[in-house]
Design a protein around this motif. Structure first.
Motif, mmCIF file in Angstrom:
data_model
loop_
_atom_site.group_PDB
_atom_site.id
_atom_site.type_symbol
_atom_site.label_atom_id
_atom_site.label_comp_id
_atom_site.label_asym_id
_atom_site.label_seq_id
_atom_site.Cartn_x
_atom_site.Cartn_y
_atom_site.Cartn_z
ATOM 1 N N LEU A 56 6.862 9.442 7.601
ATOM 2 C CA LEU A 56 5.996 10.231 6.727
ATOM 3 C C LEU A 56 5.928 11.672 7.205
ATOM 4 O O LEU A 56 5.990 12.611 6.402
ATOM 5 N N TYR A 57 5.821 11.862 8.515
ATOM 6 C CA TYR A 57 5.838 13.221 9.075
ATOM 7 C C TYR A 57 7.139 13.940 8.719
ATOM 8 O O TYR A 57 7.135 15.128 8.383
ATOM 9 N N GLU A 58 8.238 13.229 8.832
ATOM 10 C CA GLU A 58 9.534 13.820 8.505
ATOM 11 C C GLU A 58 9.592 14.232 7.039
ATOM 12 O O GLU A 58 10.129 15.290 6.686
ATOM 13 N N GLU A 59 9.025 13.381 6.177
ATOM 14 C CA GLU A 59 9.057 13.672 4.745
ATOM 15 C C GLU A 59 8.227 14.910 4.403
ATOM 16 O O GLU A 59 8.684 15.785 3.662
ATOM 17 N N PHE A 109 0.842 -1.190 0.000
ATOM 18 C CA PHE A 109 0.000 0.000 0.000
ATOM 19 C C PHE A 109 0.879 1.242 0.000
ATOM 20 O O PHE A 109 2.088 1.179 0.245
ATOM 21 N N LEU A 110 0.240 2.380 -0.245
ATOM 22 C CA LEU A 110 0.864 3.686 -0.062
ATOM 23 C C LEU A 110 0.030 4.469 0.938
ATOM 24 O O LEU A 110 -1.192 4.590 0.776
ATOM 25 N N LEU A 111 0.670 4.954 1.989
ATOM 26 C CA LEU A 111 0.023 5.867 2.917
ATOM 27 C C LEU A 111 0.453 7.274 2.521
ATOM 28 O O LEU A 111 1.650 7.577 2.500
ATOM 29 N N VAL A 112 -0.513 8.106 2.164
ATOM 30 C CA VAL A 112 -0.227 9.440 1.631
ATOM 31 C C VAL A 112 -0.725 10.487 2.615
ATOM 32 O O VAL A 112 -1.841 10.380 3.142
ATOM 33 N N GLU A 113 0.102 11.495 2.861
ATOM 34 C CA GLU A 113 -0.301 12.592 3.735
ATOM 35 C C GLU A 113 -0.175 13.911 3.003
ATOM 36 O O GLU A 113 0.789 14.154 2.281
ATOM 37 N N TYR A 144 -8.209 10.221 7.309
ATOM 38 C CA TYR A 144 -8.229 11.343 8.257
ATOM 39 C C TYR A 144 -8.212 12.647 7.475
ATOM 40 O O TYR A 144 -7.511 12.776 6.464
ATOM 41 N N ALA A 145 -8.985 13.618 7.938
ATOM 42 C CA ALA A 145 -8.963 14.954 7.346
ATOM 43 C C ALA A 145 -9.339 15.960 8.424
ATOM 44 O O ALA A 145 -10.456 15.939 8.943
ATOM 45 N N GLY A 146 -8.415 16.828 8.770
ATOM 46 C CA GLY A 146 -8.683 17.830 9.798
ATOM 47 C C GLY A 146 -7.396 18.482 10.256
ATOM 48 O O GLY A 146 -6.302 17.942 10.048
ATOM 49 N N GLY A 147 -7.515 19.640 10.858
ATOM 50 C CA GLY A 147 -6.341 20.319 11.398
ATOM 51 C C GLY A 147 -5.296 20.655 10.357
ATOM 52 O O GLY A 147 -4.104 20.686 10.656
ATOM 53 N N GLY A 148 -5.736 20.929 9.133
ATOM 54 C CA GLY A 148 -4.796 21.287 8.079
ATOM 55 C C GLY A 148 -4.058 20.112 7.475
ATOM 56 O O GLY A 148 -3.104 20.302 6.728
ATOM 57 N N LYS A 149 -4.490 18.880 7.780
ATOM 58 C CA LYS A 149 -3.843 17.690 7.231
ATOM 59 C C LYS A 149 -4.892 16.706 6.725
ATOM 60 O O LYS A 149 -6.048 16.751 7.117
ATOM 61 N N PHE A 150 -4.464 15.813 5.839
ATOM 62 C CA PHE A 150 -5.302 14.683 5.445
ATOM 63 C C PHE A 150 -4.398 13.496 5.139
ATOM 64 O O PHE A 150 -3.247 13.658 4.728
ATOM 65 N N GLN A 151 -4.927 12.314 5.389
ATOM 66 C CA GLN A 151 -4.215 11.069 5.099
ATOM 67 C C GLN A 151 -5.151 10.115 4.378
ATOM 68 O O GLN A 151 -6.322 10.006 4.742
#
Length: 459
Positions: free
Chosen positions: A380-383, A257-261, A315-322
């Motif tokens: 992912l956060y680091e990226e 899979f790919l987890l995308v943020e 997830y979608a909120g707080g200026g982020k989505f995954q």
């Protein structure tokens, strides 16, 4: 049938694969020994029987097979890739649960499985040497989701309340059943959306797993059945790529899979870049609402363009989505191209004040356990953090041309945001006018609807 439609119906099957657990806990299910051998567990039999009756006369045989595939998640029929995909998705989504068996065993004692309710995630929190939460006896009531305090917050469950557990499960199931019977299952995307929010309303308070009589295991019940179902729906959808289908055919479990943020940048500056002109309060409210739904809009845009249903937005909120998608050759290039398209729009519309950066990590299904997934998310956060220093890099060469997309000569600076141009004769730019209009309506609005004007999603 197009791949995106198959993914959507598989996701519907994933969302409904454990509906039999609700039937089981209500005491309404009946299964013969032969049926248990065929499906592996009683609740899977209940899921199959319920869905078979629900779908009667509403769908084609092909669609029925896709939706019913979720019932075989414990015991797939040999050679059936739909069944196998549902099993792998369920195993991946359940991988966190097994880590907590011992803790759950200590907490539950002799309480029967029919009476279990969802625990607060704070029940296990303790600060050594200072305090312990003492929330073990606090659980959520088995009620459809609403905004009442007694519904939203866990309450202390008395012995009298425990005795009513099975009846409350029965009432919850009957209410959900009546709503599910209204679904016509004609259009995949509409069906999935309606189903998703129905399950959210009725299963948010139901634990995904408590005591498994047939396996003899106990789990700490701080994960809702709805959350388990939506993750299974997302993962089974992600398994339907050429790359993963080939692995299913080869009998391999090394699906990927790919987890995308996505991380939206410039939010604070964009929000408060308003002068104190008439109507500023309404425009500020409208802007705030726009920023709150922007992660949802962007997340759904990326999924639509990649050919995935909305359930894949985790997830979608707080200026982020995954979101999670299946791995396939060239998917990284597709994401880069979509990043470029979004950059162009944001630069044209907002002059670069708002931006979004995308990051992603590739992982195997077996890496969905707590420790492995936590490490992936940390990377992912680091990226995405690193990419914030490179935002708009995909359109850097054309940045000036995009920013100078100003319109006719009779445009002048908007006195409200002082960042966009307005036509002569207008009070504000088009965005400030829209924010003011939205800001006026939001306090009286009862709900928000997301929809796409595109009619060719499945053509």
């Amino acid at each position: 049938m197009e791949k995106v439609e198959v993914r959507t119906w598989l996701a519907v099957g994933g969302l409904l694969h454990d509906i039999g657990k609700l039937i089981d806990r209500s005491g309404e299910g009946r299964a013969e020994e032969e049926e248990k051998r065929q499906f592996g567990y009683s609740h899977a039999v209940y899921s199959y029987k319920f869905l078979k009756e629900l779908l009667e006369g509403k769908v084609s045989k092909e669609v029925e097979e896709l939706i019913l595939s979720g019932s075989y998640h414990h015991k797939p029929e040999p050679g059936n890739l739909y069944h196998l995909a549902q099993q792998i998705a369920d195993h991946c989504a359940s991988s966190e649960r097994s880590k907590r068996e011992d803790e759950g065993s200590a907490v539950y004692g002799s309480q029967s499985r029919e009476e279990k309710r969802l625990k607060s995630i704070l029940a296990l929190v303790s600060l050594k040497g200072y305090c312990q939460s003492g929330l073990d006896q606090y659980e959520y009531q088995l009620k459809p989701l609403d905004l009442k305090k007694e519904t939203l917050f866990p309450v202390e469950i008395t012995e009298e309340k425990k005795a009513k557990g099975r009846q409350e499960y029965k009432e919850l199931f009957e209410n959900l059943k009546r709503q599910l019977q209204k679904l016509d299952f004609r259009e995949p995307e509409k069906t999935l959306t309606k189903l998703y929010y129905l399950l959210y309303k009725y299963l948010w308070c139901v634990p995904a797993s408590t005591y498994d009589k047939e396996r003899g295991t106990k789990h700490y019940a701080d994960i809702s059945l709805f959350d388990h179902l939506r993750v299974v729906g997302a993962l089974v959808s992600g398994l339907w790529t050429d790359y993963n289908i080939q692995r299913l055919k080869d009998g391999q479990d090394a699906v990927e899979f790919l987890l995308v943020e996505g991380d939206i940048t410039g939010i604070q500056r964009f929000l408060y870049q308003l002068s104190n002109t008439k109507g500023v309060g309404k425009r500020l409210r409208g802007k705030s609402f726009f920023l709150s739904v922007l992660p949802v809009i962007l997340g759904r845009f990326f999924l639509r363009e990649l050919g995935y249903p909305m359930v894949n937005l985790l997830y979608a909120g707080g200026g982020k989505f995954q979101f999670v998608i299946g791995y396939e050759e060239g998917v990284e290039q597709k994401l880069d191209e979509l990043q470029r398209r979004v950059d162009e729009v944001l630069v044209k519309e907002f002059g670069g004040h708002l931006g979004v950066v995308l990051g992603w990590r590739r992982f195997k299904g077996k890496e969905l356990g707590v420790n492995e997934l936590g490490e992936k998310i940390h990377k992912l956060y680091e990226e995405t953090g690193r990419k914030k220093f490179q935002k708009f890099s995909a359109v850097l060469e054309n940045f000036d041309r995009l920013v100078n997309y100003l319109g006719p000569d009779n445009y002048e600076m908007c006195p409200s945001c002082q960042g966009s141009l307005k036509p002569e004769g207008k009070d504000f730019c088009k965005w400030c006018e829209l924010f003011q209009e939205v800001g006026e309506k939001i306090p009286r609005a009862e709900y928000v609807v997301f929809y796409s004007e595109r009619k060719d999603l499945y053509s």
